[in-house]
Design a protein around this motif. Structure first.
Motif, short mmCIF file in Angstrom:
data_model
loop_
_atom_site.label_atom_id
_atom_site.label_comp_id
_atom_site.label_asym_id
_atom_site.label_seq_id
_atom_site.Cartn_x
_atom_site.Cartn_y
_atom_site.Cartn_z
N HIS A 89 0.83 -1.21 0.00
CA HIS A 89 0.00 0.00 0.00
C HIS A 89 0.87 1.26 0.00
CE1 HIS A 89 -3.38 2.65 0.68
NE2 HIS A 89 -2.74 3.16 1.72
N GLN A 90 1.87 1.31 0.87
CA GLN A 90 2.75 2.47 0.94
C GLN A 90 3.57 2.61 -0.34
OE1 GLN A 90 2.80 4.94 3.19
NE2 GLN A 90 1.05 3.90 4.10
N ALA A 91 4.01 1.48 -0.90
CA ALA A 91 4.77 1.52 -2.15
C ALA A 91 3.89 2.05 -3.29
CB ALA A 91 5.31 0.14 -2.49
N SER A 92 2.62 1.68 -3.29
CA SER A 92 1.69 2.17 -4.31
C SER A 92 1.49 3.68 -4.18
CB SER A 92 0.34 1.46 -4.20
OG SER A 92 0.48 0.09 -4.45
N LEU A 93 1.33 4.15 -2.96
CA LEU A 93 1.17 5.59 -2.74
C LEU A 93 2.43 6.34 -3.20
CD1 LEU A 93 -0.56 5.66 0.76
CD2 LEU A 93 -1.61 6.08 -1.48
N LEU A 94 3.60 5.79 -2.88
CA LEU A 94 4.85 6.40 -3.31
C LEU A 94 4.93 6.44 -4.84
CD1 LEU A 94 7.70 7.53 -2.83
CD2 LEU A 94 8.49 5.15 -2.70
N ALA A 95 4.61 5.32 -5.49
CA ALA A 95 4.66 5.26 -6.95
C ALA A 95 3.72 6.29 -7.57
CB ALA A 95 4.30 3.85 -7.43
N LEU A 96 2.51 6.39 -7.06
CA LEU A 96 1.56 7.34 -7.63
C LEU A 96 1.97 8.78 -7.38
CD1 LEU A 96 -1.77 5.45 -6.94
CD2 LEU A 96 -0.60 5.75 -9.13
N ARG A 97 2.62 9.04 -6.26
CA ARG A 97 3.14 10.38 -5.99
C ARG A 97 4.22 10.75 -7.03
NH1 ARG A 97 5.28 12.32 -0.16
NH2 ARG A 97 4.00 14.16 -0.24
N ILE A 98 5.11 9.81 -7.31
CA ILE A 98 6.16 10.05 -8.30
C ILE A 98 5.56 10.17 -9.69
CG2 ILE A 98 8.27 9.14 -9.35
CD1 ILE A 98 8.85 7.80 -6.60
N VAL A 99 4.56 9.34 -10.00
CA VAL A 99 3.87 9.44 -11.29
C VAL A 99 3.33 10.85 -11.48
CG1 VAL A 99 1.76 8.74 -12.51
CG2 VAL A 99 3.29 7.00 -11.58
N SER A 100 2.65 11.36 -10.47
CA SER A 100 2.07 12.70 -10.56
C SER A 100 3.15 13.75 -10.84
CB SER A 100 1.33 13.03 -9.27
OG SER A 100 0.72 14.28 -9.36
N GLN A 101 4.27 13.64 -10.14
CA GLN A 101 5.36 14.58 -10.35
C GLN A 101 5.92 14.50 -11.77
OE1 GLN A 101 6.50 17.00 -8.21
NE2 GLN A 101 4.68 16.42 -7.07
N LEU A 102 6.11 13.28 -12.26
CA LEU A 102 6.68 13.11 -13.60
C LEU A 102 5.71 13.56 -14.69
CD1 LEU A 102 8.60 9.73 -13.19
CD2 LEU A 102 9.56 12.04 -13.28
N VAL A 103 4.43 13.34 -14.49
CA VAL A 103 3.45 13.81 -15.48
C VAL A 103 3.51 15.33 -15.57
CG1 VAL A 103 0.98 14.08 -15.96
CG2 VAL A 103 1.89 11.84 -15.36
N HIS A 104 3.67 16.01 -14.44
CA HIS A 104 3.73 17.47 -14.44
C HIS A 104 5.04 18.02 -15.00
CE1 HIS A 104 -0.05 18.37 -12.55
NE2 HIS A 104 0.18 17.49 -11.62
N ARG A 105 6.14 17.35 -14.73
CA ARG A 105 7.44 17.91 -15.11
C ARG A 105 8.05 17.29 -16.36
NH1 ARG A 105 12.54 16.00 -11.88
NH2 ARG A 105 13.40 16.34 -13.93
N GLY A 106 7.65 16.09 -16.73
CA GLY A 106 8.18 15.44 -17.93
C GLY A 106 9.22 14.39 -17.59
N ALA A 107 9.83 13.86 -18.62
CA ALA A 107 10.78 12.75 -18.48
C ALA A 107 11.98 13.14 -17.63
CB ALA A 107 11.24 12.29 -19.86
N LEU A 108 12.50 12.14 -16.93
CA LEU A 108 13.72 12.32 -16.14
C LEU A 108 14.90 11.97 -17.04
CD1 LEU A 108 14.32 12.86 -13.07
CD2 LEU A 108 14.65 10.42 -12.87
N THR A 109 15.85 12.88 -17.17
CA THR A 109 16.98 12.66 -18.07
C THR A 109 18.29 12.39 -17.35
OG1 THR A 109 17.39 15.04 -18.20
CG2 THR A 109 15.96 14.07 -19.90
N LYS A 110 18.33 12.64 -16.04
CA LYS A 110 19.53 12.36 -15.24
C LYS A 110 19.09 11.95 -13.84
CE LYS A 110 19.98 17.13 -13.98
NZ LYS A 110 20.59 18.09 -13.29
N ALA A 111 20.00 11.31 -13.12
CA ALA A 111 19.70 10.84 -11.77
C ALA A 111 19.39 12.02 -10.86
CB ALA A 111 20.88 10.05 -11.22
#
Length: 138
Positions: A89-111
């Motif tokens: 459950h916590q991992a799912s919440l974390l994943a969806l939080r990161i998904v939301s951030q990436l949708v707003h900012r775009g692809a990650l190109t560096k670490a």
């Protein structure tokens, strides 16, 4: 454009008597018309992106949690390291939080480093081919 598309889809879903659900093919998500309309209304009113509509989650053979559908927006999927998936459950919440951030900012190109809700440091690393963002302890 996406907002307009979802607005039309929400209106169609309630106006078509035979419609029983809505599918977002990129993530393989299917939800009832009423739930879809509620998600769209919430997004329009509160700005809360319906990330669990746009990206579904599944466990892979190594125990990592993977997204399906994020690539529609960013060209990348997300993979949460198995060591962070102890509590699904916590991992799912974390994943969806990161998904939301990436949708707003775009692809990650560096670490990059990020702070998890529990205060721990995470490392987000795009794979060499750029198609996946690996998330692990940082």
């Amino acid at each position: 454009m996406l907002r307009g598309f979802l607005d039309v889809a929400a209106k169609l879903s309630v106006s078509l008597d035979a419609c029983r659900g809505v599918c977002w093919a990129a993530s393989g998500t299917v939800i009832s018309c009423d739930a879809f309309v509620q998600l769209v209304d919430r997004w329009f009113k509160d700005g809360v992106l319906p990330d669990y509509l746009f990206a579904s989650l599944k466990s892979n053979s190594e125990g990592a949690l993977e997204t399906c559908g994020l690539a529609y927006f960013t060209g990348q999927e997300l993979e949460i390291h198995p060591g962070l998936v102890g509590d699904r459950h916590q991992a799912s919440l974390l994943a969806l939080r990161i998904v939301s951030q990436l949708v707003h900012r775009g692809a990650l190109t560096k670490a990059e480093h990020a702070i998890a809700p529990d205060g721990s440091v995470l490392q987000l690393v795009p794979t060499p081919d750029g198609k996946t963002v690996l998330v692990g302890a940082g």
